[in-house]
Motif scaffolding. Structure first.
Motif, PDB file in Angstrom:
ATOM      1  N   SER A  15     -19.343  19.048 -20.305  1.00 38.01           N
ATOM      2  CA  SER A  15     -18.877  19.739 -19.100  1.00 38.01           C
ATOM      3  C   SER A  15     -17.782  18.948 -18.405  1.00 38.01           C
ATOM      4  CB  SER A  15     -20.040  19.968 -18.130  1.00 38.01           C
ATOM      5  OG  SER A  15     -20.987  20.832 -18.695  1.00 38.01           O
ATOM      6  N   ILE A  16     -17.942  17.647 -18.347  1.00 41.61           N
ATOM      7  CA  ILE A  16     -16.911  16.789 -17.758  1.00 41.61           C
ATOM      8  C   ILE A  16     -15.614  16.925 -18.539  1.00 41.61           C
ATOM      9  CG2 ILE A  16     -16.227  14.377 -17.376  1.00 41.61           C
ATOM     10  CD1 ILE A  16     -19.247  13.863 -16.703  1.00 41.61           C
ATOM     11  N   GLN A  17     -15.714  16.936 -19.860  1.00 37.87           N
ATOM     12  CA  GLN A  17     -14.516  17.103 -20.692  1.00 37.87           C
ATOM     13  C   GLN A  17     -13.864  18.456 -20.451  1.00 37.87           C
ATOM     14  OE1 GLN A  17     -15.702  16.468 -24.765  1.00 37.87           O
ATOM     15  NE2 GLN A  17     -15.917  14.260 -24.509  1.00 37.87           N
ATOM     16  N   ALA A  18     -14.675  19.515 -20.376  1.00 37.02           N
ATOM     17  CA  ALA A  18     -14.125  20.855 -20.154  1.00 37.02           C
ATOM     18  C   ALA A  18     -13.435  20.934 -18.794  1.00 37.02           C
ATOM     19  CB  ALA A  18     -15.227  21.908 -20.253  1.00 37.02           C
ATOM     20  N   CYS A  19     -14.055  20.371 -17.770  1.00 35.67           N
ATOM     21  CA  CYS A  19     -13.446  20.371 -16.427  1.00 35.67           C
ATOM     22  C   CYS A  19     -12.144  19.581 -16.417  1.00 35.67           C
ATOM     23  CB  CYS A  19     -14.418  19.807 -15.396  1.00 35.67           C
ATOM     24  SG  CYS A  19     -15.786  20.902 -15.010  1.00 35.67           S
ATOM     25  N   SER A  20     -12.114  18.470 -17.115  1.00 38.37           N
ATOM     26  CA  SER A  20     -10.881  17.674 -17.199  1.00 38.37           C
ATOM     27  C   SER A  20      -9.775  18.465 -17.873  1.00 38.37           C
ATOM     28  CB  SER A  20     -11.127  16.378 -17.967  1.00 38.37           C
ATOM     29  OG  SER A  20     -11.995  15.536 -17.252  1.00 38.37           O
ATOM     30  N   LYS A  21     -10.116  19.176 -18.942  1.00 38.47           N
ATOM     31  CA  LYS A  21      -9.116  19.990 -19.644  1.00 38.47           C
ATOM     32  C   LYS A  21      -8.614  21.120 -18.761  1.00 38.47           C
ATOM     33  CE  LYS A  21     -10.758  18.881 -24.255  1.00 38.47           C
ATOM     34  NZ  LYS A  21     -11.411  19.375 -25.477  1.00 38.47           N
ATOM     35  N   ILE A  22      -9.512  21.716 -17.988  1.00 38.87           N
ATOM     36  CA  ILE A  22      -9.099  22.783 -17.069  1.00 38.87           C
ATOM     37  C   ILE A  22      -8.145  22.221 -16.025  1.00 38.87           C
ATOM     38  CG2 ILE A  22      -9.913  24.311 -15.223  1.00 38.87           C
ATOM     39  CD1 ILE A  22     -12.491  24.676 -16.992  1.00 38.87           C
ATOM     40  N   ASN A  23      -8.450  21.051 -15.485  1.00 37.62           N
ATOM     41  CA  ASN A  23      -7.582  20.413 -14.487  1.00 37.62           C
ATOM     42  C   ASN A  23      -6.209  20.086 -15.044  1.00 37.62           C
ATOM     43  OD1 ASN A  23      -9.203  20.483 -12.242  1.00 37.62           O
ATOM     44  ND2 ASN A  23     -10.077  18.462 -12.596  1.00 37.62           N
ATOM     45  N   GLU A  24      -6.153  19.765 -16.327  1.00 35.59           N
ATOM     46  CA  GLU A  24      -4.887  19.398 -16.959  1.00 35.59           C
ATOM     47  C   GLU A  24      -4.019  20.612 -17.265  1.00 35.59           C
ATOM     48  OE1 GLU A  24      -6.095  17.209 -20.398  1.00 35.59           O
ATOM     49  OE2 GLU A  24      -6.848  15.528 -19.219  1.00 35.59           O
ATOM     50  N   CYS A  25      -4.619  21.787 -17.290  1.00 30.82           N
ATOM     51  CA  CYS A  25      -3.884  23.003 -17.640  1.00 30.82           C
ATOM     52  C   CYS A  25      -3.003  23.448 -16.489  1.00 30.82           C
ATOM     53  CB  CYS A  25      -4.847  24.145 -17.959  1.00 30.82           C
ATOM     54  SG  CYS A  25      -5.731  23.973 -19.508  1.00 30.82           S
ATOM     55  N   ASP A  26      -1.826  23.881 -16.848  1.00 30.98           N
ATOM     56  CA  ASP A  26      -0.995  24.610 -15.899  1.00 30.98           C
ATOM     57  C   ASP A  26      -1.395  26.067 -16.087  1.00 30.98           C
ATOM     58  OD1 ASP A  26       0.879  25.965 -14.453  1.00 30.98           O
ATOM     59  OD2 ASP A  26       2.610  24.979 -15.354  1.00 30.98           O
ATOM     60  N   GLN A  27      -2.212  26.572 -15.187  1.00 33.63           N
ATOM     61  CA  GLN A  27      -2.829  27.877 -15.376  1.00 33.63           C
ATOM     62  C   GLN A  27      -1.809  28.999 -15.546  1.00 33.63           C
ATOM     63  OE1 GLN A  27      -5.858  28.541 -12.473  1.00 33.63           O
ATOM     64  NE2 GLN A  27      -6.891  26.635 -12.934  1.00 33.63           N
ATOM     65  N   ALA A  28      -0.648  28.827 -15.008  1.00 28.59           N
ATOM     66  CA  ALA A  28       0.370  29.855 -15.150  1.00 28.59           C
ATOM     67  C   ALA A  28       0.975  29.872 -16.548  1.00 28.59           C
ATOM     68  CB  ALA A  28       1.462  29.650 -14.116  1.00 28.59           C
ATOM     69  N   GLN A  29       0.864  28.770 -17.273  1.00 27.50           N
ATOM     70  CA  GLN A  29       1.538  28.666 -18.565  1.00 27.50           C
ATOM     71  C   GLN A  29       0.615  28.321 -19.718  1.00 27.50           C
ATOM     72  OE1 GLN A  29       4.651  25.816 -18.006  1.00 27.50           O
ATOM     73  NE2 GLN A  29       5.721  27.047 -16.510  1.00 27.50           N
ATOM     74  N   ASP A  30      -0.601  27.965 -19.462  1.00 23.43           N
ATOM     75  CA  ASP A  30      -1.480  27.479 -20.523  1.00 23.43           C
ATOM     76  C   ASP A  30      -2.528  28.529 -20.883  1.00 23.43           C
ATOM     77  OD1 ASP A  30      -3.112  26.101 -22.276  1.00 23.43           O
ATOM     78  OD2 ASP A  30      -3.020  24.243 -21.136  1.00 23.43           O
ATOM     79  N   ASP A  31      -2.397  29.088 -22.085  1.00 20.58           N
ATOM     80  CA  ASP A  31      -3.349  30.091 -22.549  1.00 20.58           C
ATOM     81  C   ASP A  31      -4.711  29.479 -22.881  1.00 20.58           C
ATOM     82  OD1 ASP A  31      -1.457  32.105 -22.310  1.00 20.58           O
ATOM     83  OD2 ASP A  31      -0.761  31.855 -24.374  1.00 20.58           O
ATOM     84  N   ASN A  32      -4.788  28.162 -22.987  1.00 22.46           N
ATOM     85  CA  ASN A  32      -6.049  27.505 -23.333  1.00 22.46           C
ATOM     86  C   ASN A  32      -7.027  27.436 -22.165  1.00 22.46           C
ATOM     87  OD1 ASN A  32      -5.318  26.997 -26.011  1.00 22.46           O
ATOM     88  ND2 ASN A  32      -4.240  25.137 -25.420  1.00 22.46           N
ATOM     89  N   VAL A  33      -6.573  27.733 -20.959  1.00 18.90           N
ATOM     90  CA  VAL A  33      -7.468  27.624 -19.806  1.00 18.90           C
ATOM     91  C   VAL A  33      -8.676  28.551 -19.984  1.00 18.90           C
ATOM     92  CG1 VAL A  33      -6.327  29.317 -18.286  1.00 18.90           C
ATOM     93  CG2 VAL A  33      -7.563  27.384 -17.311  1.00 18.90           C
ATOM     94  N   LYS A  34      -8.472  29.746 -20.525  1.00 19.51           N
ATOM     95  CA  LYS A  34      -9.590  30.664 -20.768  1.00 19.51           C
ATOM     96  C   LYS A  34     -10.584  30.049 -21.741  1.00 19.51           C
ATOM     97  CE  LYS A  34     -10.805  35.325 -22.244  1.00 19.51           C
ATOM     98  NZ  LYS A  34     -11.752  35.093 -23.306  1.00 19.51           N
ATOM     99  N   GLU A  35     -10.076  29.430 -22.774  1.00 19.33           N
ATOM    100  CA  GLU A  35     -10.941  28.785 -23.768  1.00 19.33           C
ATOM    101  C   GLU A  35     -11.778  27.673 -23.128  1.00 19.33           C
ATOM    102  OE1 GLU A  35     -10.383  25.820 -27.560  1.00 19.33           O
ATOM    103  OE2 GLU A  35      -8.909  27.427 -27.302  1.00 19.33           O
TER     104      GLU A  35
END
Length: 77
Positions: A15-35
């Motif tokens: 969960s910590i890893q997933a939250c870190s990845k979400i924080n690193e995403c630019d939600q406007a440009q990163d399609d991986n945020v949904k994943e």
């Protein structure tokens, strides 16, 4: 009981890893945020079921999980 506690630890780490990845995403440009949110959704659900399995679930925790799932559905589905 030890395997369940190990599962909690693994879920926490993931969960910590997933939250870190979400924080690193630019939600406007990163399609991986949904994943990443989907991974987090699955981890929240697993954690919730484990809490219920050891008898420490609570209706307020049920609400938190439901609200998280609702948010996920509203944003990504």
């Amino acid at each position: 009981m030890e395997p369940l506690l190990d599962s909690f630890e693994s879920i926490t780490d993931e969960s910590i890893q997933a939250c870190s990845k979400i924080n690193e995403c630019d939600q406007a440009q990163d399609d991986n945020v949904k994943e990443h949110f989907d991974v987090l959704r699955q981890l929240v659900t697993m954690n919730h079921h484990l809490l219920n399995a050891i008898g420490v679930g609570h209706r307020e925790l049920d609400k938190v999980r439901s609200q998280f799932i609702f948010l996920y559905v509203c944003v990504f589905v």
